[in-house]
Design a protein around this motif. Structure first.
Motif, PDB file in Angstrom:
ATOM      1  N   GLN A 121      28.340  48.426  55.680  1.00  0.00           N
ATOM      2  CA  GLN A 121      28.919  47.395  54.826  1.00  0.00           C
ATOM      3  C   GLN A 121      30.244  46.887  55.388  1.00  0.00           C
ATOM      4  O   GLN A 121      30.566  45.694  55.278  1.00  0.00           O
ATOM      5  CB  GLN A 121      29.106  47.915  53.403  1.00  0.00           C
ATOM      6  N   LEU A 122      31.017  47.777  56.003  1.00  0.00           N
ATOM      7  CA  LEU A 122      32.266  47.351  56.638  1.00  0.00           C
ATOM      8  C   LEU A 122      31.997  46.278  57.691  1.00  0.00           C
ATOM      9  O   LEU A 122      32.696  45.259  57.758  1.00  0.00           O
ATOM     10  CB  LEU A 122      32.959  48.553  57.291  1.00  0.00           C
ATOM     11  N   VAL A 123      30.981  46.502  58.509  1.00  0.00           N
ATOM     12  CA  VAL A 123      30.624  45.519  59.545  1.00  0.00           C
ATOM     13  C   VAL A 123      30.137  44.235  58.891  1.00  0.00           C
ATOM     14  O   VAL A 123      30.527  43.129  59.284  1.00  0.00           O
ATOM     15  CB  VAL A 123      29.553  46.096  60.492  1.00  0.00           C
ATOM     16  N   SER A 156      32.878  61.655  47.775  1.00  0.00           N
ATOM     17  CA  SER A 156      34.104  62.430  47.967  1.00  0.00           C
ATOM     18  C   SER A 156      35.205  61.547  48.526  1.00  0.00           C
ATOM     19  O   SER A 156      36.366  61.614  48.091  1.00  0.00           O
ATOM     20  CB  SER A 156      33.843  63.607  48.909  1.00  0.00           C
ATOM     21  N   ALA A 157      34.862  60.702  49.498  1.00  0.00           N
ATOM     22  CA  ALA A 157      35.846  59.770  50.066  1.00  0.00           C
ATOM     23  C   ALA A 157      36.384  58.837  48.992  1.00  0.00           C
ATOM     24  O   ALA A 157      37.587  58.542  48.945  1.00  0.00           O
ATOM     25  CB  ALA A 157      35.208  58.978  51.207  1.00  0.00           C
ATOM     26  N   PHE A 158      35.500  58.382  48.125  1.00  0.00           N
ATOM     27  CA  PHE A 158      35.902  57.510  47.021  1.00  0.00           C
ATOM     28  C   PHE A 158      36.927  58.210  46.124  1.00  0.00           C
ATOM     29  O   PHE A 158      37.956  57.631  45.757  1.00  0.00           O
ATOM     30  CB  PHE A 158      34.660  57.123  46.217  1.00  0.00           C
ATOM     31  N   GLU A 159      36.657  59.462  45.777  1.00  0.00           N
ATOM     32  CA  GLU A 159      37.588  60.211  44.919  1.00  0.00           C
ATOM     33  C   GLU A 159      38.926  60.429  45.608  1.00  0.00           C
ATOM     34  O   GLU A 159      39.975  60.453  44.959  1.00  0.00           O
ATOM     35  CB  GLU A 159      36.966  61.561  44.532  1.00  0.00           C
ATOM     36  N   LEU A 160      38.909  60.558  46.914  1.00  0.00           N
ATOM     37  CA  LEU A 160      40.143  60.776  47.668  1.00  0.00           C
ATOM     38  C   LEU A 160      41.014  59.535  47.781  1.00  0.00           C
ATOM     39  O   LEU A 160      42.242  59.624  47.747  1.00  0.00           O
ATOM     40  CB  LEU A 160      39.805  61.255  49.085  1.00  0.00           C
ATOM     41  N   ARG A 173      42.264  51.028  57.159  1.00  0.00           N
ATOM     42  CA  ARG A 173      43.377  50.333  56.521  1.00  0.00           C
ATOM     43  C   ARG A 173      42.939  49.783  55.157  1.00  0.00           C
ATOM     44  O   ARG A 173      41.801  49.958  54.736  1.00  0.00           O
ATOM     45  CB  ARG A 173      43.906  49.235  57.438  1.00  0.00           C
ATOM     46  N   LYS A 174      43.858  49.131  54.491  1.00  0.00           N
ATOM     47  CA  LYS A 174      43.686  48.818  53.076  1.00  0.00           C
ATOM     48  C   LYS A 174      42.400  48.050  52.769  1.00  0.00           C
ATOM     49  O   LYS A 174      41.689  48.366  51.822  1.00  0.00           O
ATOM     50  CB  LYS A 174      44.892  48.029  52.564  1.00  0.00           C
ATOM     51  N   LYS A 175      42.066  47.039  53.585  1.00  0.00           N
ATOM     52  CA  LYS A 175      40.868  46.250  53.304  1.00  0.00           C
ATOM     53  C   LYS A 175      39.607  47.102  53.406  1.00  0.00           C
ATOM     54  O   LYS A 175      38.663  46.938  52.629  1.00  0.00           O
ATOM     55  CB  LYS A 175      40.787  45.053  54.250  1.00  0.00           C
ATOM     56  N   ALA A 176      39.580  48.006  54.364  1.00  0.00           N
ATOM     57  CA  ALA A 176      38.430  48.895  54.508  1.00  0.00           C
ATOM     58  C   ALA A 176      38.343  49.872  53.334  1.00  0.00           C
ATOM     59  O   ALA A 176      37.250  50.182  52.846  1.00  0.00           O
ATOM     60  CB  ALA A 176      38.516  49.656  55.827  1.00  0.00           C
ATOM     61  N   ILE A 177      39.490  50.341  52.875  1.00  0.00           N
ATOM     62  CA  ILE A 177      39.508  51.238  51.707  1.00  0.00           C
ATOM     63  C   ILE A 177      38.997  50.502  50.475  1.00  0.00           C
ATOM     64  O   ILE A 177      38.284  51.081  49.642  1.00  0.00           O
ATOM     65  CB  ILE A 177      40.929  51.799  51.484  1.00  0.00           C
ATOM     66  N   GLU A 178      39.343  49.227  50.360  1.00  0.00           N
ATOM     67  CA  GLU A 178      38.842  48.428  49.230  1.00  0.00           C
ATOM     68  C   GLU A 178      37.319  48.274  49.297  1.00  0.00           C
ATOM     69  O   GLU A 178      36.636  48.310  48.272  1.00  0.00           O
ATOM     70  CB  GLU A 178      39.526  47.064  49.229  1.00  0.00           C
ATOM     71  N   VAL A 179      36.779  48.123  50.501  1.00  0.00           N
ATOM     72  CA  VAL A 179      35.320  48.042  50.658  1.00  0.00           C
ATOM     73  C   VAL A 179      34.672  49.362  50.253  1.00  0.00           C
ATOM     74  O   VAL A 179      33.581  49.371  49.670  1.00  0.00           O
ATOM     75  CB  VAL A 179      34.946  47.668  52.107  1.00  0.00           C
ATOM     76  N   LEU A 180      35.337  50.471  50.523  1.00  0.00           N
ATOM     77  CA  LEU A 180      34.821  51.778  50.104  1.00  0.00           C
ATOM     78  C   LEU A 180      34.611  51.814  48.594  1.00  0.00           C
ATOM     79  O   LEU A 180      33.549  52.222  48.107  1.00  0.00           O
ATOM     80  CB  LEU A 180      35.793  52.880  50.532  1.00  0.00           C
ATOM     81  N   GLY A 181      35.618  51.375  47.850  1.00  0.00           N
ATOM     82  CA  GLY A 181      35.492  51.358  46.397  1.00  0.00           C
ATOM     83  C   GLY A 181      34.364  50.461  45.931  1.00  0.00           C
ATOM     84  O   GLY A 181      33.552  50.837  45.078  1.00  0.00           O
ATOM     85  N   LYS A 182      34.292  49.277  46.511  1.00  0.00           N
ATOM     86  CA  LYS A 182      33.234  48.337  46.139  1.00  0.00           C
ATOM     87  C   LYS A 182      31.858  48.890  46.488  1.00  0.00           C
ATOM     88  O   LYS A 182      30.892  48.725  45.728  1.00  0.00           O
ATOM     89  CB  LYS A 182      33.473  47.002  46.858  1.00  0.00           C
ATOM     90  N   SER A 183      31.771  49.558  47.622  1.00  0.00           N
ATOM     91  CA  SER A 183      30.498  50.104  48.082  1.00  0.00           C
ATOM     92  C   SER A 183      29.961  51.153  47.121  1.00  0.00           C
ATOM     93  O   SER A 183      28.789  51.127  46.723  1.00  0.00           O
ATOM     94  CB  SER A 183      30.683  50.706  49.480  1.00  0.00           C
ATOM     95  N   THR A 223      25.990  52.409  46.525  1.00  0.00           N
ATOM     96  CA  THR A 223      25.790  52.979  47.853  1.00  0.00           C
ATOM     97  C   THR A 223      25.980  54.491  47.789  1.00  0.00           C
ATOM     98  O   THR A 223      26.890  54.988  47.121  1.00  0.00           O
ATOM     99  CB  THR A 223      26.787  52.376  48.861  1.00  0.00           C
ATOM    100  N   SER A 224      25.130  55.226  48.495  1.00  0.00           N
ATOM    101  CA  SER A 224      25.160  56.681  48.346  1.00  0.00           C
ATOM    102  C   SER A 224      25.349  57.447  49.646  1.00  0.00           C
ATOM    103  O   SER A 224      25.384  58.678  49.628  1.00  0.00           O
ATOM    104  CB  SER A 224      23.867  57.157  47.681  1.00  0.00           C
TER     105      SER A 224
END
Length: 237
Positions: free
Chosen positions: A199-201, A86-90, A175-185, A190-191
């Protein structure tokens, strides 16, 4: 500040206990949970509020469409397998979102603490993210959050072998870099939200833990009374 609300869950536990409306429409002290969140966000300078709902929530969709006439709300209607999806879609690939505060619809907290949380994040542009933590544990499967002496998060664990006082509160400023990790994850398979946090850490995104005195999740009918008692104490403070 941009805000995002995950409101796409089925609310199956509440439904099995007799609450038949979509979970975001649970009333707390006479106000729907989703309306309370939107109101708090608007009082904290919301530019846009993106909300994801599932495809089987016509009552919730109708309610949000009515609110959208007067408020800066974007609605995404899509059933997803997890809150991470859901976060990914947002957030993934959305133009103009360099920072966002993301939460689930059933996260109940003190508004005053939330305002301070947002102010702290906005005043520290060097952070990749800031995450709410609490020492109040009332969760069926808490995610423990380990921090260093500066409050920077060093690990997320399913058990508390490192004896931290904190668990994740389910409120994420990214922020933007963390949002980019969300997409990659998500694209890597990742589920679960907690695995994205790990993964952020692992990728070196600097995350600050921000303690809240108490955060309540509403998963069961019995939690409604707990949340209402908590909010009543807030109003009396």
């Amino acid at each position: 500040m941009n805000y995002a609300i995950i409101a796409a869950g089925e609310g199956s536990r509440l439904a099995s206990e007799g609450f038949q409306l979509p979970k975001p429409m649970v009333p707390l002290c006479g106000e729907m949970m989703i309306d309370r969140l939107i109101g708090i966000f608007m009082r904290n300078q919301a530019e846009r509020i993106r909300i994801i709902i599932n495809e089987n929530s016509p009552e919730l969709e109708a309610h949000l469409l009515e609110l959208r006439k007067d408020l800066p709300i974007d609605i995404i209607k899509k059933s997803t397998p997890s809150s991470l999806h859901s976060a990914f879609e947002l957030l993934d690939g959305v133009a103009g979102i360099d920072a966002v505060c993301l939460t689930t619809t059933d996260t109940i907290f003190r508004e005053e603490e939330f305002a301070e949380f947002i102010s702290a994040f906005e005043s520290n542009a060097d952070l990749g993210g800031q995450m709410a933590v609490t020492s109040f544990i009332d969760d069926e499967s808490p995610l423990f959050v380990h921090v260093n002496e500066s409050g920077i998060i060093t690990a997320f664990t399913d058990s508390n072998e490192m004896q931290t006082p904190y668990i994740s509160g389910g409120i994420y400023c990214l922020r933007k870099k963390a949002i980019e990790v969300l997409g990659k994850s998500v694209r890597s398979g990742t589920s679960r939200m907690r695995n994205f946090q790990r993964q952020l850490v692992a990728e070196g995104i600097e995350l600050k833990a921000y303690p809240f005195s108490k955060i309540v999740d509403v998963d069961h009918v019995s939690d409604i009374e707990t949340a209402e008692s908590f909010l009543s104490q807030e109003h009396l403070a």
